[in-house]
Design a protein around this motif. Structure first.
Motif, mmCIF file in Angstrom:
data_model
loop_
_atom_site.group_PDB
_atom_site.id
_atom_site.type_symbol
_atom_site.label_atom_id
_atom_site.label_comp_id
_atom_site.label_asym_id
_atom_site.label_seq_id
_atom_site.Cartn_x
_atom_site.Cartn_y
_atom_site.Cartn_z
ATOM 1 N N VAL A 137 31.559 30.146 24.476
ATOM 2 C CA VAL A 137 30.501 30.292 23.343
ATOM 3 C C VAL A 137 30.570 28.818 22.567
ATOM 4 N N ALA A 138 29.396 28.644 22.265
ATOM 5 C CA ALA A 138 29.939 27.161 21.155
ATOM 6 C C ALA A 138 30.631 27.591 20.316
ATOM 7 N N ASP A 139 31.920 26.223 19.767
ATOM 8 C CA ASP A 139 32.850 26.582 19.495
ATOM 9 C C ASP A 139 33.852 27.269 18.519
ATOM 10 N N GLY A 140 33.656 28.401 20.246
ATOM 11 C CA GLY A 140 34.528 29.662 20.196
ATOM 12 C C GLY A 140 35.848 30.130 20.027
ATOM 13 N N GLY A 141 36.574 30.614 20.053
ATOM 14 C CA GLY A 141 37.912 30.854 20.123
ATOM 15 C C GLY A 141 38.499 31.092 21.083
ATOM 16 N N LYS A 142 39.811 30.585 21.011
ATOM 17 C CA LYS A 142 40.411 30.476 22.379
ATOM 18 C C LYS A 142 41.310 31.359 23.502
ATOM 19 N N TYR A 143 40.954 32.289 23.210
ATOM 20 C CA TYR A 143 41.478 34.182 23.771
ATOM 21 C C TYR A 143 40.496 34.369 24.503
ATOM 22 N N ASP A 144 39.553 34.708 23.627
ATOM 23 C CA ASP A 144 37.750 35.355 24.736
ATOM 24 C C ASP A 144 38.133 34.388 26.447
ATOM 25 N N GLY A 145 38.023 35.250 26.948
ATOM 26 C CA GLY A 145 38.574 35.571 28.441
ATOM 27 C C GLY A 145 39.502 34.431 28.839
ATOM 28 N N ALA A 146 39.923 33.565 28.154
ATOM 29 C CA ALA A 146 40.940 32.588 28.177
ATOM 30 C C ALA A 146 42.199 33.336 28.670
ATOM 31 N N VAL B 122 36.727 26.187 20.707
ATOM 32 C CA VAL B 122 37.167 26.067 21.833
ATOM 33 C C VAL B 122 35.578 25.891 22.291
ATOM 34 N N THR B 123 34.458 24.604 22.931
ATOM 35 C CA THR B 123 33.312 24.391 23.884
ATOM 36 C C THR B 123 34.121 24.570 25.204
ATOM 37 N N ARG B 124 33.320 25.553 26.305
ATOM 38 C CA ARG B 124 33.525 25.252 27.418
ATOM 39 C C ARG B 124 31.620 26.060 28.067
ATOM 40 N N LEU B 125 30.827 24.760 28.376
ATOM 41 C CA LEU B 125 29.712 25.721 28.520
ATOM 42 C C LEU B 125 29.542 25.105 30.499
ATOM 43 N N LEU B 126 29.140 26.496 30.832
ATOM 44 C CA LEU B 126 28.913 26.805 32.085
ATOM 45 C C LEU B 126 28.231 24.990 33.072
ATOM 46 N N TYR B 127 29.592 24.844 33.636
ATOM 47 C CA TYR B 127 29.027 22.945 34.099
ATOM 48 C C TYR B 127 29.327 21.660 33.165
ATOM 49 N N ASP B 128 29.603 21.834 32.462
ATOM 50 C CA ASP B 128 29.599 20.857 31.116
ATOM 51 C C ASP B 128 31.007 19.996 31.374
ATOM 52 N N ASP B 129 31.193 18.700 30.971
ATOM 53 C CA ASP B 129 32.419 17.771 31.278
ATOM 54 C C ASP B 129 33.725 18.889 30.870
#
Length: 414
Positions: free
Chosen positions: A90-99, A32-39
């Motif tokens: 993080v870029a191409d990180g895991g689905k559990y960290d934070g989530a 998963v890649t979700r970076l601050l303020y990206d789509d």
């Protein structure tokens, strides 16, 4: 004793929520890649906002992009019991960290609302906008704004790898414009963060839950070596001012010093950039990252200062110069003793094996821990793998953590 939800229903809910949130920014790798303020980040926050409203929470953002879902309390003057974690990855990180901390908080709040109605004290679920430092050279933007340790001055010169200024990205996502309340809070009674361990201590020790007593301190640097570009074939070795050769020796020195430490200090060089980055040209400039962590601030300080003194001598031998940018310096933080004991009492009552431990990874709890009473709770990570598509936690462990959170929130808010 609190009545808990049925195991099968809770397990299915947690699995479903994890996969649901992972779909925002999901990659073919399984990461998963979700970076601050990206789509992907914006889509995830909007989806969480809709989920909050669906389960009966009052949703709102602050002007940094943190998202809150409030279960209103019966006591008007009562302070807020806050729980959740960060939505960025993080870029191409895991689905559990934070989530996991976010979906666990959603599940716990929904259950408590449906089973027990309005609490005495308000409960808020938070999806913190940023923790990782993955897009910009700044961490804890979400919790830092809530606690007041981050502000607009913190981002004045920050830009991402594409050169997009932090301020521009924030405004493009609809924040930093004064449309939402200011982030700084003064109404928090405590913060509880449920998180995967991101290490293998619990798994190796055969324990089901980690109750964190301290979070290690961290320093992060960008170290730039400057030399001179020249031809790879016509420049004798003795006349070179080779930034890459210098950087290689510096990294070797730092790793040797870290390995020689017997107190638990860890140091990591995880990123390097070279200019002009051409195979037959001597590098004129190399920038590499340095991450240093320990539970004692003085140990970190001494390691960095002593190491950098030796680095300067090596650079001088090569005719190169060094520049250090320290962009993170977080001290070790103790978690709240009362909350820690409350968690341990629940675990002991339920006969759940647990371990009091130190967190080697930084978390938003590190920021909240100096601001309000804070608890950080871990569930095991298989193989200790994290920040990777291979990150995984058994559903049984995820469920156990949510049950602990339900019990704690009931104790604190009801």
């Amino acid at each position: 004793m609190i009545e808990q939800p049925k195991s099968s229903a809770l397990s299915e809910q947690i699995k479903s929520l994890i996969e649901w949130l992972a779909s925002y920014g999901g990659k073919d790798t399984g990461g998963v890649t979700r970076l601050l303020y990206d789509d992907a980040w914006r889509s995830a926050q909007r989806a969480i906002e809709a989920k909050m409203k669906e389960i009966g929470l009052a949703a709102r953002y602050d002007d940094a992009g943190n998202l809150f879902g409030r279960l209103e309390g019966r006591e008007a003057a009562a302070k807020v019991i806050l729980t959740g974690s960060h939505v960025d990855t993080v870029a191409d990180g895991g689905k559990y960290d934070g989530a996991y901390g976010i979906v666990a908080a959603l599940a716990a709040a929904e259950y408590l609302k449906n089973r027990y109605g309005a609490p005495r004290k308000p409960i808020e679920v938070v999806s913190l906008c940023e923790e990782e430092g993955s897009r910009f050279p700044l961490t804890y933007w979400g919790s830092g704004n809530i606690t007041g340790v981050r502000n607009r001055e913190s981002i004045e010169r920050a830009a991402d790898a594409a050169g997009i200024p932090f301020e521009q990205a924030m405004r493009g996502a609809g924040f930093g414009l004064g449309r939402h309340p200011r982030p700084k809070r003064g109404d928090l009674e405590c913060f509880i963060e449920l998180h995967i361990e991101q290490g293998e201590v619990l798994e190796r020790e055969g324990r089901a839950v980690g109750v964190v007593s301290h979070i290690v301190g961290q320093r992060r640097y960008e170290i730039t070596v400057r030399g001179e570009s020249n031809h790879a074939g016509t420049t004798p070795m003795r006349w070179r001012r080779d930034a890459m050769h210098t950087a290689a020796e510096l990294i070797g020195l730092l790793m040797r010093r870290a390995r020689a430490d017997k107190t638990g200090l860890v140091a990591t060089v995880g990123r390097m950039e070279a200019k002009p980055n051409v195979g037959n040209v001597i590098a004129r400039e190399v920038t590499f990252s340095l991450d240093v962590r320990h539970s004692d601030a003085e140990t970190i300080r001494a390691f960095c200062e002593e190491s950098f003194g030796e680095c300067e001598a090596i650079a001088a031998e090569h005719g190169t110069t060094l520049e250090y940018l320290k962009w993170m310096d977080e001290p070790p933080v103790a978690m709240d003793e009362r909350l820690r004991r409350a968690a341990e009492e629940v675990l002991e009552r339920e006969g759940i094996s647990h371990l009091t431990m130190t967190s080697g990874a930084g978390h938003d709890s590190q920021i909240f821990g100096t601001f309000c009473p804070t608890a950080l709770l871990f569930v095991p990570s298989r193989g200790g793998v994290s920040h990777s598509p291979a990150e995984f936690t058994e559903t049984e462990d995820l469920e156990r953590g949510v049950r602990l959170l339900i019990d704690l929130l009931h104790r604190l808010a009801y």
